[in-house]
Design a protein around this motif. Structure first.
Motif, mmCIF file in Angstrom:
data_model
loop_
_atom_site.group_PDB
_atom_site.id
_atom_site.type_symbol
_atom_site.label_atom_id
_atom_site.label_comp_id
_atom_site.label_asym_id
_atom_site.label_seq_id
_atom_site.Cartn_x
_atom_site.Cartn_y
_atom_site.Cartn_z
ATOM 1 N N GLU A 197 -0.572 8.128 -5.411
ATOM 2 C CA GLU A 197 0.134 7.036 -6.071
ATOM 3 C C GLU A 197 -0.614 5.731 -5.861
ATOM 4 O O GLU A 197 -1.182 5.496 -4.785
ATOM 5 C CB GLU A 197 1.555 6.888 -5.516
ATOM 6 C CG GLU A 197 2.528 7.925 -6.022
ATOM 7 C CD GLU A 197 3.973 7.479 -5.832
ATOM 8 O OE1 GLU A 197 4.224 6.253 -5.754
ATOM 9 O OE2 GLU A 197 4.844 8.359 -5.761
ATOM 10 N N PRO A 198 -0.647 4.855 -6.872
ATOM 11 C CA PRO A 198 -1.219 3.523 -6.659
ATOM 12 C C PRO A 198 -0.477 2.813 -5.538
ATOM 13 O O PRO A 198 0.705 3.069 -5.296
ATOM 14 C CB PRO A 198 -0.998 2.824 -8.008
ATOM 15 C CG PRO A 198 -0.793 3.922 -8.988
ATOM 16 C CD PRO A 198 -0.148 5.044 -8.239
ATOM 17 N N GLY A 217 2.977 1.417 -6.097
ATOM 18 C CA GLY A 217 4.114 2.311 -6.267
ATOM 19 C C GLY A 217 4.402 3.192 -5.077
ATOM 20 O O GLY A 217 5.311 4.017 -5.126
ATOM 21 N N ALA A 218 3.650 3.032 -3.987
ATOM 22 C CA ALA A 218 3.771 3.959 -2.858
ATOM 23 C C ALA A 218 4.745 3.506 -1.789
ATOM 24 O O ALA A 218 5.069 4.274 -0.876
ATOM 25 C CB ALA A 218 2.390 4.173 -2.223
ATOM 26 N N LEU A 219 5.231 2.267 -1.867
ATOM 27 C CA LEU A 219 6.106 1.738 -0.827
ATOM 28 C C LEU A 219 7.343 2.616 -0.646
ATOM 29 O O LEU A 219 8.003 2.982 -1.615
ATOM 30 C CB LEU A 219 6.536 0.317 -1.166
ATOM 31 C CG LEU A 219 7.419 -0.391 -0.133
ATOM 32 C CD1 LEU A 219 6.671 -0.595 1.169
ATOM 33 C CD2 LEU A 219 7.918 -1.724 -0.676
ATOM 34 N N SER A 228 -7.083 -2.943 2.923
ATOM 35 C CA SER A 228 -8.204 -3.481 3.696
ATOM 36 C C SER A 228 -9.323 -2.468 3.845
ATOM 37 O O SER A 228 -10.482 -2.835 4.090
ATOM 38 C CB SER A 228 -7.727 -3.944 5.074
ATOM 39 O OG SER A 228 -7.454 -2.841 5.928
ATOM 40 N N LEU A 229 -8.980 -1.193 3.709
ATOM 41 C CA LEU A 229 -9.979 -0.131 3.805
ATOM 42 C C LEU A 229 -10.568 0.236 2.447
ATOM 43 O O LEU A 229 -11.317 1.211 2.329
ATOM 44 C CB LEU A 229 -9.351 1.109 4.447
ATOM 45 C CG LEU A 229 -8.827 0.922 5.870
ATOM 46 C CD1 LEU A 229 -8.094 2.163 6.336
ATOM 47 C CD2 LEU A 229 -9.971 0.602 6.818
ATOM 48 N N GLY A 230 -10.201 -0.517 1.424
ATOM 49 C CA GLY A 230 -10.754 -0.274 0.097
ATOM 50 C C GLY A 230 -10.026 0.784 -0.705
ATOM 51 O O GLY A 230 -10.516 1.239 -1.738
ATOM 52 N N ARG A 231 -8.814 1.184 -0.262
ATOM 53 C CA ARG A 231 -8.073 2.215 -0.979
ATOM 54 C C ARG A 231 -7.286 1.606 -2.130
ATOM 55 O O ARG A 231 -6.693 0.531 -1.989
ATOM 56 C CB ARG A 231 -7.103 2.932 -0.034
ATOM 57 C CG ARG A 231 -7.759 3.708 1.096
ATOM 58 C CD ARG A 231 -8.520 4.903 0.561
ATOM 59 N NE ARG A 231 -7.655 5.842 -0.111
ATOM 60 C CZ ARG A 231 -7.208 6.976 0.434
ATOM 61 N NH1 ARG A 231 -7.540 7.281 1.675
ATOM 62 N NH2 ARG A 231 -6.458 7.806 -0.248
#
Length: 367
Positions: free
Chosen positions: A4-5, A8-10, A134-137
């Motif tokens: 999921e983007p 939308g993952a919260l 922060s990890l580029g995901r």
């Protein structure tokens, strides 16, 4: 599990370990505004480096410096960052005292590539989303069990003030927030008439990975069709009633397809207690995450309700420091206590009348 983007993952559950694919920071960078210096001072200032831009100097030699902003990439040869407030600059040179290695964020210092940063089963919180970014995901692998809600009862209306003899659906509005709190997603509620064939048809369209919450029809009255319908469908009944008040006519069954059916009583207060007892643990188990309702917190209870001789009581309470204060409730249809409660106190059964001694466990509720 699905990707999921981040947007939308919260609230979902992390479906796989989150492992850093890059170093953070990617290169040595300045931890403060000031001057990247090399060796002993005074230092000749060769230029300026800002965050997000290429440094104009590739390497510093002894006695050289570059003015830097926080987060700026440091040139090779930097031995420390001299904070601006400790620096004195004049005639193209800067002076000040600083220990070697100070105020440098080394490559990978925050997170080194290959480091597991969050484990499978972790709730996707706002902070976890920030960490992933922060990890580029751009996406996360998440689990979010789907709950289909069937609201039974010919007397139930879903909007406006109920006519004489009708009641407003107060269970359907409770479930989306409760389900989201447990890491699931709630489909829009579907009305089902008080006929066994209609309930069987509604249960038959659920997918094998889904959970169906049936509101009402879980007791033994003439309009309660859930148990006979489940028997005809070949369901395996796992829980057939729980010795608690409110909420004792709750039910948990598994259809041959693998669909889990949670039967909730028709009275709203009882349905909430049953949802916390069965639905929330089912969703937590499906997502392999911690059950948010049952954290094992224990506390002293103040209130007039004594123990039931054979059933566990679930009493809405407000929590203040190390005490739980009982809220008034007028029966299993009443949500007034639960609506302002911090938790439900678990009052164990006892044949000895009187107040509950010692400490009681709390069932947490979403607030």
């Amino acid at each position: 599990m699905a990707e999921e983007p981040l947007a939308g993952a919260l609230g979902a559950t992390l479906g796989a370990d989150l492992v850093a694919a890059v170093d953070v920071p990617a290169l040595d960078s300045a931890a403060m505004d000031g001057y990247a210096v090399s060796g002993e001072g005074p230092w000749s200032v060769l230029g300026r480096s800002l965050a997000g831009r290429r440094c104009p100097v590739v390497r510093l030699g002894g006695g050289e410096a570059v003015e830097v902003a926080t987060g700026a990439v440091l040139p090779d040869g930097t031995t420390a960052v001299l904070p601006r407030e400790l620096a004195t600059e004049s005639s193209g040179a800067v002076r000040g005292g600083i220990g070697e290695g100070r105020h440098i964020r080394r490559r990978g210092e925050t997170t080194a590539a290959g480091t597991p940063v969050a484990r499978r089963g972790s709730p996707v919180t706002p902070a976890l989303l920030g960490l992933a970014a922060s990890l580029g995901r751009d996406t996360l692998p998440v689990v979010r069990p789907l709950v289909r809600v069937l609201v039974t009862g010919d007397e139930v209306v879903v909007e406006g003030a109920p006519r004489p003899g009708a009641v407003r659906d107060a269970i359907g509005p409770v479930l989306p927030g409760l389900v989201a709190w447990a890491g699931g997603a709630c489909a829009p509620a579907v009305r089902v008439p008080d006929r066994g064939r209609d309930l069987a048809r509604a249960l038959g369209v659920a997918g094998p990975a889904e959970v169906v919450a049936v509101c009402g029809s879980s007791s033994a009255g003439p309009a309660d069709h859930l148990r006979p319908v489940l028997a005809r469908l070949g369901a395996r009944v796992v829980v057939d009633g729980v010795a608690c008040r409110p909420g004792h006519p709750q039910l948990l069954a598994v259809l041959p397809s693998g669909t889990v059916v949670v039967g909730l009583p028709g009275n709203p207060g009882a349905a909430l207690a049953a949802a916390l007892t069965l639905l929330v643990p089912v969703l937590s188990g499906r997502a392999d995450r911690r059950d948010p309702a049952h954290a094992g917190r224990r506390i002293g209870l103040i209130g007039p309700t004594g123990p039931h001789p054979s059933d566990t009581r679930l009493v809405p309470v407000r929590v203040s420091q190390d005490l739980a204060v009982e809220l008034p409730v007028s029966g299993s249809a009443d949500l007034r206590g639960a609506a302002t409660a911090d938790a439900l106190a678990v009052v164990p059964p006892s044949r000895v009348p009187g107040r509950v001694p010692g400490r009681v466990e709390l069932v947490e509720v979403p607030t």
